[in-house]
Design a protein around this motif. Structure first.
Motif, PDB file in Angstrom:
ATOM      1  N   ILE A 658       9.873 -10.562 -26.021  1.00 22.56           N
ATOM      2  CA  ILE A 658       8.568 -10.516 -26.687  1.00 22.56           C
ATOM      3  C   ILE A 658       7.561  -9.761 -25.827  1.00 22.56           C
ATOM      4  CG2 ILE A 658       6.619 -11.945 -27.410  1.00 22.56           C
ATOM      5  CD1 ILE A 658       8.676 -14.064 -28.288  1.00 22.56           C
ATOM      6  N   ARG A 659       7.614  -9.998 -24.525  1.00 21.64           N
ATOM      7  CA  ARG A 659       6.675  -9.316 -23.626  1.00 21.64           C
ATOM      8  C   ARG A 659       6.934  -7.813 -23.598  1.00 21.64           C
ATOM      9  NH1 ARG A 659       6.250  -9.626 -17.064  1.00 21.64           N
ATOM     10  NH2 ARG A 659       4.241  -8.537 -16.874  1.00 21.64           N
ATOM     11  N   VAL A 660       8.209  -7.412 -23.458  1.00 13.70           N
ATOM     12  CA  VAL A 660       8.542  -5.988 -23.420  1.00 13.70           C
ATOM     13  C   VAL A 660       8.163  -5.318 -24.737  1.00 13.70           C
ATOM     14  CG1 VAL A 660      10.439  -4.323 -23.295  1.00 13.70           C
ATOM     15  CG2 VAL A 660      10.361  -6.234 -21.698  1.00 13.70           C
ATOM     16  N   ASN A 661       8.460  -5.982 -25.855  1.00 14.45           N
ATOM     17  CA  ASN A 661       8.132  -5.423 -27.164  1.00 14.45           C
ATOM     18  C   ASN A 661       6.628  -5.246 -27.320  1.00 14.45           C
ATOM     19  OD1 ASN A 661       9.754  -4.377 -29.127  1.00 14.45           O
ATOM     20  ND2 ASN A 661       9.832  -6.223 -30.372  1.00 14.45           N
ATOM     21  N   GLY A 662       5.854  -6.211 -26.831  1.00 12.11           N
ATOM     22  CA  GLY A 662       4.403  -6.107 -26.910  1.00 12.11           C
ATOM     23  C   GLY A 662       3.863  -4.930 -26.110  1.00 12.11           C
ATOM     24  N   LEU A 663       4.410  -4.706 -24.928  1.00 11.48           N
ATOM     25  CA  LEU A 663       3.977  -3.574 -24.097  1.00 11.48           C
ATOM     26  C   LEU A 663       4.344  -2.246 -24.748  1.00 11.48           C
ATOM     27  CD1 LEU A 663       4.986  -5.018 -20.603  1.00 11.48           C
ATOM     28  CD2 LEU A 663       2.659  -4.633 -21.435  1.00 11.48           C
ATOM     29  N   LEU A 664       5.496  -2.201 -25.426  1.00 14.13           N
ATOM     30  CA  LEU A 664       5.892  -0.977 -26.130  1.00 14.13           C
ATOM     31  C   LEU A 664       5.016  -0.751 -27.364  1.00 14.13           C
ATOM     32  CD1 LEU A 664       9.771  -1.333 -25.859  1.00 14.13           C
ATOM     33  CD2 LEU A 664       8.369   0.427 -24.768  1.00 14.13           C
ATOM     34  N   ASP A 665       4.681  -1.818 -28.067  1.00  9.30           N
ATOM     35  CA  ASP A 665       3.799  -1.696 -29.234  1.00  9.30           C
ATOM     36  C   ASP A 665       2.449  -1.094 -28.857  1.00  9.30           C
ATOM     37  OD1 ASP A 665       5.408  -2.529 -31.332  1.00  9.30           O
ATOM     38  OD2 ASP A 665       4.927  -4.646 -31.055  1.00  9.30           O
ATOM     39  N   ALA A 666       1.988  -1.442 -27.652  1.00  7.60           N
ATOM     40  CA  ALA A 666       0.692  -0.926 -27.211  1.00  7.60           C
ATOM     41  C   ALA A 666       0.706   0.591 -27.044  1.00  7.60           C
ATOM     42  CB  ALA A 666       0.293  -1.595 -25.894  1.00  7.60           C
ATOM     43  N   ALA A 667       1.896   1.177 -26.894  1.00  7.79           N
ATOM     44  CA  ALA A 667       2.009   2.631 -26.742  1.00  7.79           C
ATOM     45  C   ALA A 667       2.174   3.342 -28.074  1.00  7.79           C
ATOM     46  CB  ALA A 667       3.188   2.966 -25.828  1.00  7.79           C
ATOM     47  N   HIS A 668       2.245   2.574 -29.165  1.00  6.36           N
ATOM     48  CA  HIS A 668       2.388   3.147 -30.504  1.00  6.36           C
ATOM     49  C   HIS A 668       0.993   3.395 -31.070  1.00  6.36           C
ATOM     50  CE1 HIS A 668       4.809   3.008 -34.537  1.00  6.36           C
ATOM     51  NE2 HIS A 668       4.395   4.208 -34.220  1.00  6.36           N
ATOM     52  N   ARG A 669       0.627   4.640 -31.236  1.00  4.49           N
ATOM     53  CA  ARG A 669      -0.726   5.010 -31.643  1.00  4.49           C
ATOM     54  C   ARG A 669      -0.962   4.724 -33.121  1.00  4.49           C
ATOM     55  NH1 ARG A 669       0.005  10.803 -28.601  1.00  4.49           N
ATOM     56  NH2 ARG A 669      -0.629  10.150 -26.503  1.00  4.49           N
ATOM     57  N   ALA A 691       8.307  -5.726 -16.503  1.00 12.31           N
ATOM     58  CA  ALA A 691       8.785  -6.648 -17.542  1.00 12.31           C
ATOM     59  C   ALA A 691      10.230  -6.351 -17.915  1.00 12.31           C
ATOM     60  CB  ALA A 691       7.883  -6.543 -18.773  1.00 12.31           C
ATOM     61  N   THR A 692      10.568  -5.063 -17.989  1.00 15.98           N
ATOM     62  CA  THR A 692      11.954  -4.694 -18.318  1.00 15.98           C
ATOM     63  C   THR A 692      12.898  -5.096 -17.191  1.00 15.98           C
ATOM     64  OG1 THR A 692      11.093  -2.796 -19.559  1.00 15.98           O
ATOM     65  CG2 THR A 692      13.440  -2.803 -19.054  1.00 15.98           C
ATOM     66  N   GLY A 693      12.466  -4.891 -15.959  1.00 12.70           N
ATOM     67  CA  GLY A 693      13.294  -5.290 -14.828  1.00 12.70           C
ATOM     68  C   GLY A 693      13.544  -6.789 -14.794  1.00 12.70           C
ATOM     69  N   GLN A 694      12.501  -7.585 -15.072  1.00 10.29           N
ATOM     70  CA  GLN A 694      12.675  -9.037 -15.098  1.00 10.29           C
ATOM     71  C   GLN A 694      13.595  -9.461 -16.227  1.00 10.29           C
ATOM     72  OE1 GLN A 694      11.544 -11.550 -12.946  1.00 10.29           O
ATOM     73  NE2 GLN A 694      13.031 -12.632 -14.228  1.00 10.29           N
ATOM     74  N   LEU A 695      13.441  -8.821 -17.394  1.00  9.11           N
ATOM     75  CA  LEU A 695      14.325  -9.129 -18.517  1.00  9.11           C
ATOM     76  C   LEU A 695      15.770  -8.790 -18.177  1.00  9.11           C
ATOM     77  CD1 LEU A 695      14.794  -9.989 -21.431  1.00  9.11           C
ATOM     78  CD2 LEU A 695      14.097  -7.702 -22.164  1.00  9.11           C
ATOM     79  N   LEU A 696      15.975  -7.700 -17.474  1.00 11.14           N
ATOM     80  CA  LEU A 696      17.324  -7.326 -17.064  1.00 11.14           C
ATOM     81  C   LEU A 696      17.935  -8.367 -16.133  1.00 11.14           C
ATOM     82  CD1 LEU A 696      17.157  -3.457 -16.515  1.00 11.14           C
ATOM     83  CD2 LEU A 696      18.749  -4.691 -17.981  1.00 11.14           C
ATOM     84  N   GLU A 697      17.122  -8.938 -15.242  1.00  7.98           N
ATOM     85  CA  GLU A 697      17.634  -9.978 -14.355  1.00  7.98           C
ATOM     86  C   GLU A 697      18.127 -11.184 -15.157  1.00  7.98           C
ATOM     87  OE1 GLU A 697      15.254 -11.140 -11.065  1.00  7.98           O
ATOM     88  OE2 GLU A 697      14.654  -9.104 -10.560  1.00  7.98           O
ATOM     89  N   ASP A 698      17.364 -11.550 -16.187  1.00  7.87           N
ATOM     90  CA  ASP A 698      17.789 -12.678 -17.024  1.00  7.87           C
ATOM     91  C   ASP A 698      19.049 -12.323 -17.811  1.00  7.87           C
ATOM     92  OD1 ASP A 698      15.638 -14.151 -16.136  1.00  7.87           O
ATOM     93  OD2 ASP A 698      14.344 -13.597 -17.813  1.00  7.87           O
ATOM     94  N   LEU A 699      19.088 -11.101 -18.353  1.00  8.48           N
ATOM     95  CA  LEU A 699      20.237 -10.688 -19.160  1.00  8.48           C
ATOM     96  C   LEU A 699      21.510 -10.552 -18.318  1.00  8.48           C
ATOM     97  CD1 LEU A 699      18.533  -8.007 -21.430  1.00  8.48           C
ATOM     98  CD2 LEU A 699      19.473 -10.204 -22.181  1.00  8.48           C
ATOM     99  N   ALA A 700      21.354 -10.333 -17.020  1.00 10.93           N
ATOM    100  CA  ALA A 700      22.529 -10.187 -16.153  1.00 10.93           C
ATOM    101  C   ALA A 700      23.360 -11.464 -16.110  1.00 10.93           C
ATOM    102  CB  ALA A 700      22.082  -9.801 -14.742  1.00 10.93           C
ATOM    103  N   ASN A 701      22.757 -12.606 -16.489  1.00 14.72           N
ATOM    104  CA  ASN A 701      23.497 -13.867 -16.494  1.00 14.72           C
ATOM    105  C   ASN A 701      24.412 -14.006 -17.705  1.00 14.72           C
ATOM    106  OD1 ASN A 701      22.282 -15.187 -14.110  1.00 14.72           O
ATOM    107  ND2 ASN A 701      20.405 -15.043 -15.294  1.00 14.72           N
TER     108      ASN A 701
END
Length: 712
Positions: A658-669, A691-701
């Motif tokens: 949700i956090r990563v998606n929100g940050l990407l949405d902010a770049a959509h004009r 945020a992407t790096g932290q999500l990757l750490e969680d997904l690595a599990n």
């Protein structure tokens, strides 16, 4: 920890002392010449050198982490050899230059004062930077050797802190040390340590396949010497001599030690013989006093170049081995600096039996799994797993009732010992061994009481992944049909010469493809044709072999004509159609499904969020959002398996997405366009990467939780 710490302690102490002496001389020269106002320039250069050393260590760590297993071995082995070269050169350079270092630094400072602030900053940066880079490289090599970072980091930090204290004491005139002898003795010890690092580096190269002879052993005493014993641990940690070594390792170790130590000792003797017998060095002087003395000498008087950088040898009246001023033997301090840590380390290891708390040795083989296993104490335990059989084996610590796994070792080779770390709670425990090509063997179970409940990983079978795999295939098949329709619309735009519409439809079709999760060869050769990058092609974007979406992107946003792009669009439609027909018959390894949850966004961080794949459209963030959608689809089909094993992990992953998606949405004009990656505000870009790096750490599990473990 202590045996791994000593080599790093010695390098930290020696390199820190070298750098500290140089800084002391720089500061003393400025102070005695009335240039205190320019001390900030020295500290600026020193700070820059420290930052460079830390950055270098970070680059090495990050680079190694991104490589495959064999590539990591080759990378680590190569850097170990480079570290040996650096340390060897440093030892010989300091032996040769120590006695004239002070006068050389003063000359450089004098020249720098005449040339401005930049030159003085550069002088201090270069003087300290070399020691910093050597320390980073050697520390990184010792961490790889030890397979853990705590011991080497603690050792290096202790050495650097002690070196800082010594330099301060020398500068403040409260301590005298015969630095010439100090650097001589520590140089000899470092040569022995470097021989072990050389041997370890060659073994890494053999294991990576770069160097042959990996199975030609000079000796193997693993059956007679316990690799986990305190004495074996001490020898391996300090000298890098192991119970099993190849012929190349032994030859290199002996050759290096014989040649380099001989040259070093000869150099020391030649230096000693070059002194006039009657000319004894002057009284030890701290940097400030030495600088002052050099400047107050009358014209024509030769500077005391025979002194050590900060303190020279004792006064002429002190005979060899006699006590220095104050009744303290002149060799006491440097000897203690080397001897005390070694004695303390040996004592600690001897008391602890060379093993972490709770460590025990358990033997495994094709017939007998878990020999020597007794009911362990609750808490964190270390089991030294020793394969006494003739086949490599998977080893699992399990709950015998449910088969849930508390810890595992993959591919334990015959005659080797590896540590398995697990947290033990109340319950039943047993070992399960699955030898290569053989049947699984399970040990007798033991019961542990008095501990807290510890959750184990319920094993996953291929059958458990059948339903998620079928659901994912259905998702991909359905969306490939949509992709074909969108690609045909893009083709029609280009055929009609309507390139504005083609640009809009290109984004739609490309993000549709990205949402399918094409990572690490998901669609075999089709992925390279449909979405391949021009990296490695001779003519880059103009190369005839550059095809697919990114080739069309380049042409559409670089004003190429519809006639030029028509064959590219036709080829794209043909490849998408071919993928749609081939996908239902393609073999799909079930274990790839959990891996892909991590790999899609790993690709995103590496390519999309760096702008590496942008061919002109500036829509990398749209592609990144499509990749997030593809990852979410994978997690949806895997959710039943994850929910029963790690519900809290799913909660964290959902929040991260949700956090990563929100940050990407902010770049959509508002007009529907996307902010190019390079135009993101620095803060926004850091937040998105973080945020992407932290999500990757969680997904690595996820791949670990859903790994298919051998049962027979």
């Amino acid at each position: 920890m202590w045996d791994d710490a000593f080599p790093s302690f010695l390098i930290g102490l020696r390199e820190g002392l070298e750098a500290g002496l140089i800084v002391s001389i720089l500061v003393a020269t400025l102070v005695r010449s009335g240039q205190k106002a320019r001390l900030s320039q020295v500290w600026t250069g020193v700070a820059g050198a420290v930052a460079l050393a830390l950055s270098f260590g970070s680059v090495l760590t990050f680079t190694a982490a991104k490589l495959s297993g064999p590539a990591q071995e080759a990378f680590g082995g190569t850097l170990s050899l480079i570290a040996v070269c650096f340390v060897t050169a440093m030892v010989f350079w300091m032996r040769k230059s120590a006695r004239n270092l002070s006068s050389e630094i003063r000359e450089k400072v004098t020249a720098a004062l005449a040339m401005g602030a930049g030159t003085l900053i550069l002088t201090s940066f270069l003087a300290v930077g070399r020691e910093g880079l050597e320390t980073s490289l050697f520390l990184w090599s010792t961490i790889q050797t030890a397979n853990e970072s705590t011991g080497p980091v603690v050792g290096a930090a202790t050495g650097l802190v002690l070196a800082t204290g010594l330099c301060w004491a020398l500068y403040r005139r409260v301590l005298r040390i015969n630095l010439t002898r100090f650097f001589t003795w520590t140089g000899a010890v470092l040569i022995v340590i470097a021989a072990g690092v050389l041997s370890y580096g060659l073994r890494d190269l053999q294991e990576s396949g770069v160097l042959g002879g990996g199975t030609a052993y000079a000796f193997d005493v693993s059956k007679h010497v316990d690799a986990s014993s305190w004495y074996a641990t001490l020898v391996q940690g300090v000298l890098n001599l192991t119970v099993t070594m190849t012929v190349i390792q032994v030859l290199a170790y002996v050759a290096y030690l014989s040649i380099v130590m001989t040259l070093f000792v000869q150099g020391v003797r030649m230096t000693a013989e070059a002194k006039p017998a009657e000319a004894k060095p002057a009284e030890a002087k701290p940097a400030e006093a030495e600088a002052a003395a050099a400047e107050t000498k009358p014209a024509g008087t030769k500077a005391a170049e025979t002194g050590t950088p900060v303190a020279s040898e004792p006064a002429p009246s002190a005979s060899k081995g006699a006590p220095a001023q104050g009744g303290r033997p002149r060799w006491l301090v440097p000897a203690a600096l080397v001897a005390v840590p070694a004695v303390v380390a040996g004592a600690v290891i001897a008391v602890s039996d060379g093993k972490p708390a709770g460590s025990s040795t358990v033997s495994v083989s094709e017939e007998d799994c878990g020999k020597g296993f007794a009911a362990p104490q609750p808490g964190r335990q270390v089991f030294q797993m020793h394969n006494t059989g003739s086949k490599a084996s998977e080893v699992y610590l399990i709950n015998p009732g449910s088969g849930a796994v508390y810890g595992e070792i993959e591919g334990l080779a015959p005659g080797t010992t590896r540590a398995l770390i697990a947290t033990i709670g109340s319950g039943d425990y047993a070992w399960r061994c699955v030898p290569t090509g053989g049947k699984s063997v399970t040990s007798a179970s033991v019961r542990v009481t008095g501990g807290t409940e510890v959750k184990a990983v319920v094993p996953v079978t291929e059958g458990d992944l059948d339903a998620p795999l079928a659901a994912y295939k259905e998702y991909v098949t359905k969306n490939l049909a949509t992709l074909l329709t969108q690609s045909q619309q893009l083709q029609s735009d280009i055929h009609a010469g309507n390139l504005d519409a083609a640009r809009t439809d290109w984004v739609t079709a490309h993000t549709q493809y990205a949402s399918l999760g094409a990572a690490y060869g998901t669609f075999a050769d089709f992925d390279g044709k449909i979405d391949g990058r021009p990296d490695g092609l001779a003519d880059k974007a103009q190369d005839k072999d550059f095809t697919g979406f990114l080739r069309l992107e380049y042409g559409l946003w670089h004003n190429q004509s519809a006639a030029d792009l028509t064959p590219v669009a036709d080829q794209l439609v043909s490849d998408v159609d071919g993928l749609g027909k081939a996908f239902p018959t393609q073999k799909f390894d079930p274990t790839d499904l959990p891996l892909r949850t991590h790999e899609i966004l790993e690709n995103t961080l590496q390519f999309e969020l760096t702008g590496d794949t942008d061919q002109g459209s500036g829509t990398n963030l749209a592609t990144a959002q499509a990749n997030v959608a593809g990852t979410r689809e994978l997690l949806t089909v895997l959710q039943p398996l994850l929910q029963s094993r790690a519900p809290e992990l799913l909660t964290g992953i959902d929040a991260g997405m949700i956090r990563v998606n929100g940050l990407l949405d902010a770049a959509h004009r508002p007009d529907g366009s996307w902010t190019p990656v390079e135009q993101l505000a620095p803060t926004a870009r850091r937040q998105l990467n973080g945020a992407t790096g932290q999500l990757l750490e969680d997904l690595a599990n996820v791949p670990t939780l859903l790994e298919i473990r051998k049962a027979a």
